[in-house]
Design a protein around this motif. Structure first.
Motif, mmCIF file in Angstrom:
data_model
loop_
_atom_site.group_PDB
_atom_site.id
_atom_site.type_symbol
_atom_site.label_atom_id
_atom_site.label_comp_id
_atom_site.label_asym_id
_atom_site.label_seq_id
_atom_site.Cartn_x
_atom_site.Cartn_y
_atom_site.Cartn_z
ATOM 1 N N THR A 479 0.834 -1.199 0.000
ATOM 2 C CA THR A 479 0.000 0.000 0.000
ATOM 3 C C THR A 479 0.872 1.254 0.000
ATOM 4 O O THR A 479 0.570 2.239 -0.682
ATOM 5 C CB THR A 479 -0.931 0.009 1.229
ATOM 6 N N ALA A 480 1.952 1.232 0.763
ATOM 7 C CA ALA A 480 2.877 2.371 0.799
ATOM 8 C C ALA A 480 3.440 2.657 -0.588
ATOM 9 O O ALA A 480 3.525 3.824 -1.017
ATOM 10 C CB ALA A 480 3.998 2.100 1.795
ATOM 11 N N LEU A 481 3.813 1.613 -1.326
ATOM 12 C CA LEU A 481 4.352 1.803 -2.666
ATOM 13 C C LEU A 481 3.312 2.423 -3.596
ATOM 14 O O LEU A 481 3.615 3.330 -4.378
ATOM 15 C CB LEU A 481 4.824 0.457 -3.237
ATOM 16 N N LEU A 482 2.079 1.942 -3.512
ATOM 17 C CA LEU A 482 1.022 2.447 -4.381
ATOM 18 C C LEU A 482 0.694 3.914 -4.096
ATOM 19 O O LEU A 482 0.282 4.659 -4.994
ATOM 20 C CB LEU A 482 -0.236 1.592 -4.226
ATOM 21 N N LEU A 483 0.868 4.336 -2.834
ATOM 22 C CA LEU A 483 0.558 5.711 -2.448
ATOM 23 C C LEU A 483 1.783 6.621 -2.483
ATOM 24 O O LEU A 483 1.694 7.791 -2.094
ATOM 25 C CB LEU A 483 -0.038 5.724 -1.035
ATOM 26 N N ASN A 484 2.911 6.084 -2.946
ATOM 27 C CA ASN A 484 4.172 6.838 -2.961
ATOM 28 C C ASN A 484 4.561 7.328 -1.573
ATOM 29 O O ASN A 484 5.104 8.426 -1.399
ATOM 30 C CB ASN A 484 4.082 8.026 -3.933
ATOM 31 N N LEU A 485 4.265 6.518 -0.573
ATOM 32 C CA LEU A 485 4.698 6.787 0.791
ATOM 33 C C LEU A 485 5.910 5.916 1.092
ATOM 34 O O LEU A 485 6.151 4.914 0.406
ATOM 35 C CB LEU A 485 3.573 6.475 1.785
#
Length: 548
Positions: A479-485
């Motif tokens: 999820t972090a990767l998808l949100l650029n977090l």
């Protein structure tokens, strides 16, 4: 429908544990069966692939189980030899002030037990000890659980962090990141996020003691202990951060607690920052009820050897000191022991002929076998416990670990199937990728606030930061990767949430209630401990936002 079916096994596990109160072992068996059915018939995974990754999950669980078994075996052997009683009796002579006693026992001694044993043992050991010293049972339960938060990610020689990294290893490599670098940075970030809140935990303990259970609830009784409380936080948190950054996940809790114990005990003895007024509970609350007194006596019997063998305080601490020294020497690369130990490996490539299902086990590097099991057995021999009795303690420990084993087998197998469900014939993305994509669409940048609460939810229902991270670690990373977090910050918040959830998780609350005679008050303990848990979580989010 895709997202619902992807998350359904996790929902089944959580609902069975939280709503229907099934033990984790039974709930996770059902959840694992559901993921197999969904993977087979909806994701159209090959049965051989499902079986291979399920087997890989079971084998990976053994790494953790050896650590759990060794840590609990040592604790049980210390009880059998009477050494735990020697350790605990030494606390009563340090200071008559109940606020100081609570900080030393719940915050620092509890952290040491968490760092060396973990898995619910600190709260279950600390709370009845405090009751035996005259603390009101509810007070003992609350502060024991509140204190059992900051040290949790590094319990049992860093098991929760280690297994989190193993769970998301494929995600880290798949994202083109260095596994060694990510491991080092994640450990550091966890110590920063939880260390910031850890500064306040002794103060929260003092507040609960004076305001919730004090007769007059005077602000002065709380304010005058604050300098000592913040000192107690600092002497733990500073080495906690330094060890996490420069030594690795095995050390922050077990060594920082020892440093903190020495510093705080010395401060109490020399009256450094100690208030002039000695604070105690109201006289009417000191005597335990018959039920509570009986519980305390039953617990004392567990700590006594049969027969008791006199020992000095140094002798009682010797097994833990040996473990701390061994872990330190064997985990520091520059000392030249780490690489030879890690070179002894059992490898099983391509389980059931599936190329990606590779398993390896570092025999001599597993902290459960060396040093926990070895030190536990040597402690029994040193204290002249008969071989038959050592065998009985070992068998009893195996029985204790059995339900944990079933839960871990199923949890890790479930996650392995979900993580590798991209190997399918349906054209669908992997289950965790599907869930992460939907979470990213629905939460956006607010996900920073959501991440630790997911960790808390997993710990609340399963009673384990480790299980929470096994279930949600990969999901959080994707999820972090998808949100650029930053995956480091989001996974760090997941681990922090799993640790904070220990303050009021179902398993721990039931355990402290049973050992202190407060069975029936679980709802009250959970409700009261949610407030400090919420404060800790919001502070963790704030620190994560600054790092991000």
């Amino acid at each position: 429908m895709d997202t619902f079916l992807a998350i359904l096994p996790i929902l089944i596990a959580l609902s069975l544990m939280a709503i229907f109160r099934l033990p984790a072992s039974r709930a996770l068996i059902i959840a694992f069966a559901s993921v197999v059915i969904i993977a087979l018939f909806y994701w159209k995974m090959d049965f051989k692939v499902i079986a291979a990754f399920s087997l890989l999950g079971v084998l990976k669980s053994l790494d953790i189980l050896f650590i759990i078994f060794g840590a609990i075996l040592l604790l049980n052997m210390l009880r059998k030899t009477g050494l735990i009683r020697v350790i605990t009796s030494g606390f009563s002579n340090i200071s008559p002030d109940r606020r100081i006693q609570a900080i030393i026992i719940a915050w620092l001694f509890g952290a040491f037990i968490e760092g060396s044993a973990g898995y619910g043992t600190p709260a279950a050991l600390v709370a009845p000890l405090m009751v035996g010293m005259g603390f009101p049972p509810l007070a003992a339960c609350m502060v024991a659980l509140i204190a059992n938060s900051t040290p949790v990610p590094f319990a049992a020689a860093g098991t929760p962090v280690i297994i989190t990294l193993k769970t998301i290893e494929a995600d880290i490599v798949g994202a083109g990141l260095s596994f060694a670098g990510f491991s080092r940075d994640l450990t550091t970030i966890i110590t920063v996020i939880l260390g910031a809140g850890g500064l306040f935990v002794p103060a929260i303990i003092a507040f609960v003691i004076t305001f919730v259970f004090g007769k007059d609830r005077r602000l002065r009784s709380f304010l005058e202990i604050l300098p000592f409380a913040f000192f107690s936080g600092l002497v733990f948190v500073i080495p906690y951060y330094l060890l996490g950054r420069f030594a690795g996940p095995e050390f922050p809790s077990i060594i920082s607690s020892l440093i903190g114990l020495l510093a705080v005990i010395a401060a109490a003895k020399f009256k450094f920052l100690v208030p002039r007024n000695t604070w105690d509970f109201p006289a009417a609350e000191k005597p335990a009820s018959k039920k509570e007194d009986l519980t305390a006596k039953d617990n004392e019997k567990l700590l006594l050897s049969e027969p008791e063998k006199p020992a000095s305080l140094i002798a009682a601490w010797a097994p833990y000191i040996v473990i701390a020294l061994y872990l330190f020497i064997s985990r520091i690369p520059m000392l030249g022991i780490k690489d030879p130990l890690r070179s002894v490996v059992i490898r099983i490539p391509s389980l059931l002929g599936v190329a990606a299902a590779d398993y390896s086990f570092e025999v001599l590097y597993n902290a459960g076998l060396f040093p926990f099991v070895l030190v536990a057995l040597l402690t029994g021999i040193w204290r002249k416990i008969k071989g038959r009795e050592i065998g009985r303690v070992t068998l009893a420990t195996a029985r204790q670990v059995q339900p944990i084993a079933i839960a871990l087998f199923c949890a890790v197998a479930l996650v392995q199937v979900m993580m590798n469900s991209n190997l399918n014939n349906s054209g669908l993305p992997g289950m965790l990728t599907q869930i992460a994509g939907r979470l990213a669409e629905s939460t956006g940048p607010v996900y920073l606030l959501v991440a630790p609460f997911i960790g808390i939810l997993g710990a609340f229902v399963s009673g384990s930061c480790t299980v929470s991270c096994i279930m949600f670690g990969s999901l959080q990373f994707q999820t972090a990767l998808l949100l650029n977090l930053s995956p480091l910050v989001i996974v760090g918040l997941q681990v922090a949430g799993g640790a904070i959830g220990n303050m009021f998780c179902i398993n721990n609350v039931i355990a402290v209630g049973a050992t202190t005679g407060t069975t029936g008050s679980e709802g009250k303990i959970i409700a009261m401990n949610m407030l400090p848990a919420l404060f800790y979580t919001l502070l963790a989010v704030f620190v994560g936002w600054i790092i991000l």
